[in-house]
Design a protein around this motif. Sequence first.
Motif, short mmCIF file in Angstrom:
data_model
loop_
_atom_site.label_atom_id
_atom_site.label_comp_id
_atom_site.label_asym_id
_atom_site.label_seq_id
_atom_site.Cartn_x
_atom_site.Cartn_y
_atom_site.Cartn_z
N LEU A 1 0.83 -1.21 0.00
CA LEU A 1 0.00 0.00 0.00
C LEU A 1 0.86 1.26 0.00
O LEU A 1 0.55 2.24 -0.69
CB LEU A 1 -0.92 -0.01 1.22
N ARG A 2 1.95 1.25 0.75
CA ARG A 2 2.81 2.43 0.82
C ARG A 2 3.63 2.63 -0.44
O ARG A 2 3.85 3.76 -0.87
CB ARG A 2 3.76 2.30 2.02
N ARG A 3 4.08 1.54 -1.03
CA ARG A 3 5.05 1.66 -2.11
C ARG A 3 4.44 1.61 -3.52
O ARG A 3 4.89 2.30 -4.43
CB ARG A 3 6.09 0.53 -1.98
N LEU A 4 3.41 0.78 -3.71
CA LEU A 4 2.86 0.60 -5.06
C LEU A 4 1.76 1.64 -5.30
O LEU A 4 0.56 1.33 -5.32
CB LEU A 4 2.32 -0.82 -5.25
N THR A 5 2.16 2.87 -5.51
CA THR A 5 1.21 3.94 -5.78
C THR A 5 0.71 3.85 -7.21
O THR A 5 1.30 3.16 -8.06
CB THR A 5 1.87 5.31 -5.56
N VAL A 6 -0.36 4.58 -7.52
CA VAL A 6 -0.87 4.56 -8.89
C VAL A 6 0.15 5.15 -9.85
O VAL A 6 0.28 4.70 -11.00
CB VAL A 6 -2.22 5.29 -9.00
N CYS B 1 -5.07 0.33 -12.08
CA CYS B 1 -4.04 1.01 -12.88
C CYS B 1 -4.04 0.52 -14.32
O CYS B 1 -3.76 1.29 -15.24
CB CYS B 1 -2.68 0.82 -12.23
N ALA B 2 -4.36 -0.76 -14.54
CA ALA B 2 -4.50 -1.26 -15.91
C ALA B 2 -5.66 -0.56 -16.61
O ALA B 2 -5.57 -0.18 -17.78
CB ALA B 2 -4.69 -2.77 -15.91
N SER B 3 -6.78 -0.36 -15.89
CA SER B 3 -7.90 0.38 -16.46
C SER B 3 -7.52 1.83 -16.74
O SER B 3 -7.94 2.41 -17.75
CB SER B 3 -9.09 0.35 -15.50
N ALA B 4 -6.71 2.41 -15.85
CA ALA B 4 -6.29 3.80 -16.06
C ALA B 4 -5.40 3.92 -17.29
O ALA B 4 -5.54 4.87 -18.07
CB ALA B 4 -5.56 4.31 -14.82
N ALA B 5 -4.49 2.97 -17.47
CA ALA B 5 -3.64 2.99 -18.66
C ALA B 5 -4.49 2.86 -19.92
O ALA B 5 -4.25 3.56 -20.92
CB ALA B 5 -2.60 1.88 -18.58
N ALA B 6 -5.48 1.97 -19.88
CA ALA B 6 -6.37 1.81 -21.03
C ALA B 6 -7.19 3.07 -21.27
O ALA B 6 -7.39 3.49 -22.42
CB ALA B 6 -7.31 0.61 -20.80
N THR B 7 -7.65 3.69 -20.20
CA THR B 7 -8.42 4.93 -20.31
C THR B 7 -7.57 6.04 -20.93
O THR B 7 -8.04 6.80 -21.79
CB THR B 7 -8.93 5.36 -18.93
N VAL C 1 -11.51 5.14 -8.97
CA VAL C 1 -11.64 6.59 -8.91
C VAL C 1 -10.25 7.22 -8.78
O VAL C 1 -9.91 8.18 -9.50
CB VAL C 1 -12.54 7.02 -7.74
N GLU C 2 -9.44 6.69 -7.88
CA GLU C 2 -8.09 7.24 -7.69
C GLU C 2 -7.26 7.11 -8.97
O GLU C 2 -6.55 8.05 -9.37
CB GLU C 2 -7.39 6.52 -6.54
N ALA C 3 -7.33 5.95 -9.62
CA ALA C 3 -6.53 5.73 -10.82
C ALA C 3 -7.00 6.59 -11.99
O ALA C 3 -6.18 7.11 -12.76
CB ALA C 3 -6.55 4.25 -11.20
N MET C 4 -8.32 6.74 -12.16
CA MET C 4 -8.83 7.58 -13.24
C MET C 4 -8.39 9.03 -13.05
O MET C 4 -8.08 9.74 -14.02
CB MET C 4 -10.36 7.50 -13.32
N ARG D 1 -6.87 11.60 -16.04
CA ARG D 1 -7.77 12.62 -16.56
C ARG D 1 -8.15 13.58 -15.44
O ARG D 1 -8.36 13.16 -14.30
CB ARG D 1 -9.05 12.01 -17.17
N PRO D 2 -8.29 14.89 -15.74
CA PRO D 2 -8.69 15.86 -14.72
C PRO D 2 -10.19 15.75 -14.46
O PRO D 2 -11.01 16.33 -15.18
CB PRO D 2 -8.32 17.20 -15.35
#
Length: 327
Positions: free
Chosen positions: A12-17, A115-121, A145-148, A152-153
């Motif tokens: 949780l601490r290290r693997l940030t989005v 994060c995979a969804s965020a990369a695809a987005t 929500v955090e990854a999106m 994107r803003p």
Amino acid sequence: MTMLLLDRDFVLRRLTVEVCIPLVRQAMIDLSAGRTLQPLRSVVHLAKGRAFGVMPGAMAAEDAVFGAKLVSVYPENFAQGRPSHQGAIAVFDSQDGTLAALVDAGEVTRIRTACASAAATDALARPDSSRLAVLGYGEQAEAHVEAMAAVRPLREVRVWGRSPERAQDFADRVGAHLGLAISACADVEAAVRDADIICTTTAAADPILYSDWVPDGAHVNAVGSSYAGPVEIAADLVARSRFIADYHPGVLAQGAEFLAAKATGHVDDSHVVGEIGQVFAGDLAGRQDEAQVTLYKSLGHVVQDLASAAWLVQTARETGEGTVVAF
């Protein structure tokens, strides 16, 4: 021999989005380019909608990481304050084949999926996308929500779930945590109306999202169903969309929404235009025009877990963190 243990708190601490998005992006490029090895996952279906999954794989380079994820899925755990996905990612030493590390699988799965969804987005959604709809209010909903927000803003976020009270609690809690304006909606149609990005993260057995409700130009991440069976997205939306898989053989065998649309004659195998790794690499067109609805089908793959786990192991060794045990 010794082995490194990396617990949920360390992940949780290290693997940030910000760390994880480029890791999974490169992993999917390698997957599509044939630089990884992975059979389809094995899933043991247990009582009460529970499951046990085994996902082995390897990065194909001679000195690259290999291993497996062993994970249980207990959907009811989230309501009781425990992770729905629990288990370990076993990482093996490529030089001598020893078991090098065990990494908490639940937290890696939560983060890398979003994060995979965020990369695809980032690759498929319109550049000006700013309205997000999330269906579901569990771990993946919050992570998405955090990854999106990282790609994107976001100026508006809507959430829907079967319990209005839990949806409102999600909106209040996650909105405060991430500093976003999140509103709870009474039904799916209200949540997705005018949305630029839609993420389905539910445990729905039957479709909850239909084509008539989805505006032109939207991007959809279909995430909740990870095996043949539960269907979140109706066949009419599958047929309408530019349908891109995370892994083509996986979707043909285990992509529930695609399989349901195929069974009713809405689509055939050619409707899966390719893999997201091909889009990332520039070998396949993503969005073709502003009005097109794009759909990324996420099943999740062990290369995402291995890429994340390998980075975590390397980081722990460099910083002296984690627990070393003899065996």
